[in-house]
Motif scaffolding. Structure first.
Motif, PDB file in Angstrom:
ATOM      1  N   GLN A  23     -32.037  56.883 -27.726  1.00 47.39           N
ATOM      2  CA  GLN A  23     -32.696  58.201 -28.076  1.00 47.39           C
ATOM      3  C   GLN A  23     -32.000  59.485 -26.476  1.00 47.39           C
ATOM      4  N   PRO A  24     -31.616  60.135 -26.804  1.00 44.64           N
ATOM      5  CA  PRO A  24     -31.009  61.117 -25.886  1.00 44.64           C
ATOM      6  C   PRO A  24     -32.108  61.830 -25.256  1.00 44.64           C
ATOM      7  N   PHE A  25     -32.419  62.410 -24.024  1.00 52.53           N
ATOM      8  CA  PHE A  25     -33.361  62.954 -23.358  1.00 52.53           C
ATOM      9  C   PHE A  25     -32.816  64.582 -22.763  1.00 52.53           C
ATOM     10  N   PRO A  26     -33.593  65.492 -23.441  1.00 53.41           N
ATOM     11  CA  PRO A  26     -34.356  65.145 -24.242  1.00 53.41           C
ATOM     12  C   PRO A  26     -34.639  65.139 -25.636  1.00 53.41           C
ATOM     13  N   PRO A  27     -34.868  64.712 -25.890  1.00 53.46           N
ATOM     14  CA  PRO A  27     -35.145  63.899 -27.621  1.00 53.46           C
ATOM     15  C   PRO A  27     -35.324  64.987 -28.565  1.00 53.46           C
ATOM     16  N   GLN A  28     -34.595  65.607 -28.117  1.00 50.79           N
ATOM     17  CA  GLN A  28     -34.841  67.025 -29.554  1.00 50.79           C
ATOM     18  C   GLN A  28     -33.433  67.283 -30.113  1.00 50.79           C
ATOM     19  N   PRO A  29     -33.406  67.131 -30.918  1.00 48.21           N
ATOM     20  CA  PRO A  29     -34.421  67.952 -32.254  1.00 48.21           C
ATOM     21  C   PRO A  29     -35.683  66.951 -33.195  1.00 48.21           C
ATOM     22  N   PHE A  30     -34.620  66.420 -32.502  1.00 47.62           N
ATOM     23  CA  PHE A  30     -35.216  65.430 -34.376  1.00 47.62           C
ATOM     24  C   PHE A  30     -34.424  65.648 -35.269  1.00 47.62           C
ATOM     25  N   LEU A  31     -34.893  64.706 -35.971  1.00 48.39           N
ATOM     26  CA  LEU A  31     -34.574  65.248 -37.936  1.00 48.39           C
ATOM     27  C   LEU A  31     -32.698  65.216 -37.090  1.00 48.39           C
ATOM     28  N   TYR A  32     -32.093  64.855 -36.550  1.00 48.87           N
ATOM     29  CA  TYR A  32     -30.428  64.705 -36.617  1.00 48.87           C
ATOM     30  C   TYR A  32     -30.096  64.859 -37.804  1.00 48.87           C
ATOM     31  N   CYS A  33     -30.637  63.991 -38.754  1.00 48.29           N
ATOM     32  CA  CYS A  33     -29.947  64.085 -40.282  1.00 48.29           C
ATOM     33  C   CYS A  33     -29.938  65.311 -40.638  1.00 48.29           C
ATOM     34  N   ALA A  34     -30.552  66.497 -40.359  1.00 50.53           N
ATOM     35  CA  ALA A  34     -31.381  67.558 -41.189  1.00 50.53           C
ATOM     36  C   ALA A  34     -30.839  68.300 -40.570  1.00 50.53           C
ATOM     37  N   ARG A  35     -31.345  68.488 -38.841  1.00 46.09           N
ATOM     38  CA  ARG A  35     -31.255  69.493 -37.382  1.00 46.09           C
ATOM     39  C   ARG A  35     -29.776  70.062 -37.427  1.00 46.09           C
ATOM     40  N   GLY A  36     -29.257  69.147 -36.809  1.00 45.52           N
ATOM     41  CA  GLY A  36     -27.766  68.638 -36.772  1.00 45.52           C
ATOM     42  C   GLY A  36     -28.768  67.380 -35.219  1.00 45.52           C
ATOM     43  N   LYS A  37     -26.964  67.455 -34.344  1.00 48.49           N
ATOM     44  CA  LYS A  37     -26.676  66.382 -33.390  1.00 48.49           C
ATOM     45  C   LYS A  37     -27.513  67.242 -32.063  1.00 48.49           C
ATOM     46  N   SER A  38     -28.049  66.480 -31.105  1.00 50.64           N
ATOM     47  CA  SER A  38     -28.715  66.045 -30.043  1.00 50.64           C
ATOM     48  C   SER A  38     -27.088  67.526 -29.171  1.00 50.64           C
ATOM     49  N   ASP A  39     -27.174  67.752 -28.289  1.00 52.72           N
ATOM     50  CA  ASP A  39     -26.416  68.311 -27.224  1.00 52.72           C
ATOM     51  C   ASP A  39     -26.588  67.510 -26.045  1.00 52.72           C
ATOM     52  N   GLN A  40     -27.099  66.487 -25.954  1.00 56.68           N
ATOM     53  CA  GLN A  40     -27.336  65.772 -24.478  1.00 56.68           C
ATOM     54  C   GLN A  40     -26.278  64.507 -25.311  1.00 56.68           C
ATOM     55  N   LYS A  41     -25.585  63.984 -23.843  1.00 56.28           N
ATOM     56  CA  LYS A  41     -24.446  62.568 -23.788  1.00 56.28           C
ATOM     57  C   LYS A  41     -25.539  61.767 -24.696  1.00 56.28           C
ATOM     58  N   ILE A  42     -24.961  60.369 -25.936  1.00 53.62           N
ATOM     59  CA  ILE A  42     -25.682  59.666 -26.008  1.00 53.62           C
ATOM     60  C   ILE A  42     -25.201  58.286 -25.969  1.00 53.62           C
ATOM     61  N   THR A  43     -25.561  57.329 -25.530  1.00 53.36           N
ATOM     62  CA  THR A  43     -25.549  55.980 -25.328  1.00 53.36           C
ATOM     63  C   THR A  43     -26.036  54.979 -26.041  1.00 53.36           C
ATOM     64  N   LYS A  44     -24.749  54.718 -26.521  1.00 47.66           N
ATOM     65  CA  LYS A  44     -24.898  53.484 -28.255  1.00 47.66           C
ATOM     66  C   LYS A  44     -25.242  52.404 -27.787  1.00 47.66           C
ATOM     67  N   SER A  45     -26.886  52.082 -27.827  1.00 49.10           N
ATOM     68  CA  SER A  45     -27.537  51.380 -27.282  1.00 49.10           C
ATOM     69  C   SER A  45     -28.048  50.475 -28.924  1.00 49.10           C
ATOM     70  N   GLY A  46     -27.378  51.380 -30.006  1.00 43.80           N
ATOM     71  CA  GLY A  46     -28.516  50.477 -31.440  1.00 43.80           C
ATOM     72  C   GLY A  46     -29.172  51.796 -31.527  1.00 43.80           C
TER      73      GLY A  46
END
Ligand code: SF4
Length: 74
Positions: A23-46
């Motif tokens: 999860q990016p921090f801050p974890p916004q906007p949620f519902l990424y599949c509808a609202r679009g990606k986070s502007d934070q860097k994602i560390t892929k841990s699953g």
């Protein structure tokens, strides 16, 4: 079919993205599949998206999608 930005879908998302190890921090906007990606860097841990009810409901068969990084579902 595009994912609808509804409170019902957001509530489902919170059960999955809300406890996601990547999860990016801050974890916004949620519902990424509808609202679009986070502007934070994602560390892929699953990615929990494939087990999410929204993913199943909309048949988002895109493997391990990391919608928080890739943005809206096609
Ligand atoms: S598929 Fe992923 S981004 Fe979309 S609602 Fe489910 S957990 Fe959230």
């Amino acid at each position: 079919m595009p994912v609808d930005d509804t409170s019902e879908n957001l509530n489902i998302c919170m059960d999955y993205c809300g406890t996601c190890p990547s999860q990016p921090f801050p974890p916004q906007p949620f519902l990424y599949c509808a609202r679009g990606k986070s502007d934070q860097k994602i560390t892929k841990s699953g990615c929990k998206c494939p087990i999410c009810g929204v993913y199943k409901k909309y048949k988002l068969d895109t493997g391990n999608p990391y919608f928080c990084e890739t943005g809206k579902a096609p």
